[in-house]
Design a protein around this motif. Sequence first.
Motif, PDB file in Angstrom:
ATOM      1  N   SER A   1      36.374  42.054  29.595  1.00 54.84           N
ATOM      2  CA  SER A   1      36.436  41.346  30.871  1.00 54.84           C
ATOM      3  C   SER A   1      36.960  42.231  32.000  1.00 54.84           C
ATOM      4  N   PHE A   2      37.542  43.396  31.638  1.00 57.29           N
ATOM      5  CA  PHE A   2      38.057  44.282  32.691  1.00 57.29           C
ATOM      6  C   PHE A   2      37.839  45.769  32.444  1.00 57.29           C
ATOM      7  N   LEU A   3      37.532  46.183  31.208  1.00 63.58           N
ATOM      8  CA  LEU A   3      37.480  47.615  30.908  1.00 63.58           C
ATOM      9  C   LEU A   3      36.094  48.151  30.571  1.00 63.58           C
TER      10      LEU A   3
ATOM     11  N   MET B   1      33.788  45.537  34.635  1.00 66.32           N
ATOM     12  CA  MET B   1      34.833  46.499  34.985  1.00 66.32           C
ATOM     13  C   MET B   1      35.564  46.067  36.243  1.00 66.32           C
ATOM     14  N   ASP B   2      36.881  45.979  36.138  1.00 67.06           N
ATOM     15  CA  ASP B   2      37.737  45.730  37.286  1.00 67.06           C
ATOM     16  C   ASP B   2      38.021  47.092  37.908  1.00 67.06           C
ATOM     17  N   VAL B   3      37.192  47.491  38.843  1.00 68.22           N
ATOM     18  CA  VAL B   3      37.217  48.851  39.369  1.00 68.22           C
ATOM     19  C   VAL B   3      38.555  49.177  40.039  1.00 68.22           C
ATOM     20  N   GLU B   4      39.102  48.252  40.774  1.00 66.98           N
ATOM     21  CA  GLU B   4      40.395  48.502  41.419  1.00 66.98           C
ATOM     22  C   GLU B   4      41.476  48.764  40.370  1.00 66.98           C
ATOM     23  N   PHE B   5      41.470  47.976  39.295  1.00 66.29           N
ATOM     24  CA  PHE B   5      42.428  48.163  38.209  1.00 66.29           C
ATOM     25  C   PHE B   5      42.169  49.492  37.491  1.00 66.29           C
TER      26      PHE B   5
END
Length: 190
Positions: free
Chosen positions: A24-26, A30-34
């Motif tokens: 969900s983020f990697l 992708m949570d680009v800011e994170f």
Amino acid sequence: MKLLEQRIVSDGIIGAGNVLKVDSFLNHQMDVEFLNKLAEEFYRLYKDCGVNKILTIEASGIGIACLTAQFFKVPMVFAKKSKTKNIAGDVYTSKVESFTHGTVYDIIVSKNFLNPDDKVLIIDDFLAKGQALLGLTKLVKDAGAEVVGCGIVIEKAFQDGGEIIRNSGVRVESLARIKSMSVEDGVEFC
């Protein structure tokens, strides 16, 4: 890195067979800011090592490797899992066993993109059994280049990959190291 550990706890899903889903983020969405914050941390850790190339393996490591390459202002190369018509000429190749997929495959990098004068930082999303990193370090050594280290987003420290790579003399910096995990108990960090 506490920020990453918190994100794993809040958004990670533990599945059967010691699989940690952080898609969900990697490595799917992708949570680009994170991810940019993670890439900045890899830069902080390796900025004094003369890195002039970032190397990863397709596909899940490409996002974080690209962002890391931006901080270093260097090219990013990814090892392909199959030879395609657009790879012309000679290649470096190595066999890799995938923990996630349970298969063995060849990884390939064109000899045009790894050279003896390269100082390579290997970046990947996960370190479990260490097979991907062993394959990538072999490609770099076959090119006569130097592996300055490996930057790993999440290391499953309860598996032997990190120990194998470190014992081979390669510096490994993992942003989150998981000591144990289970559906019942969640994730415990080192």
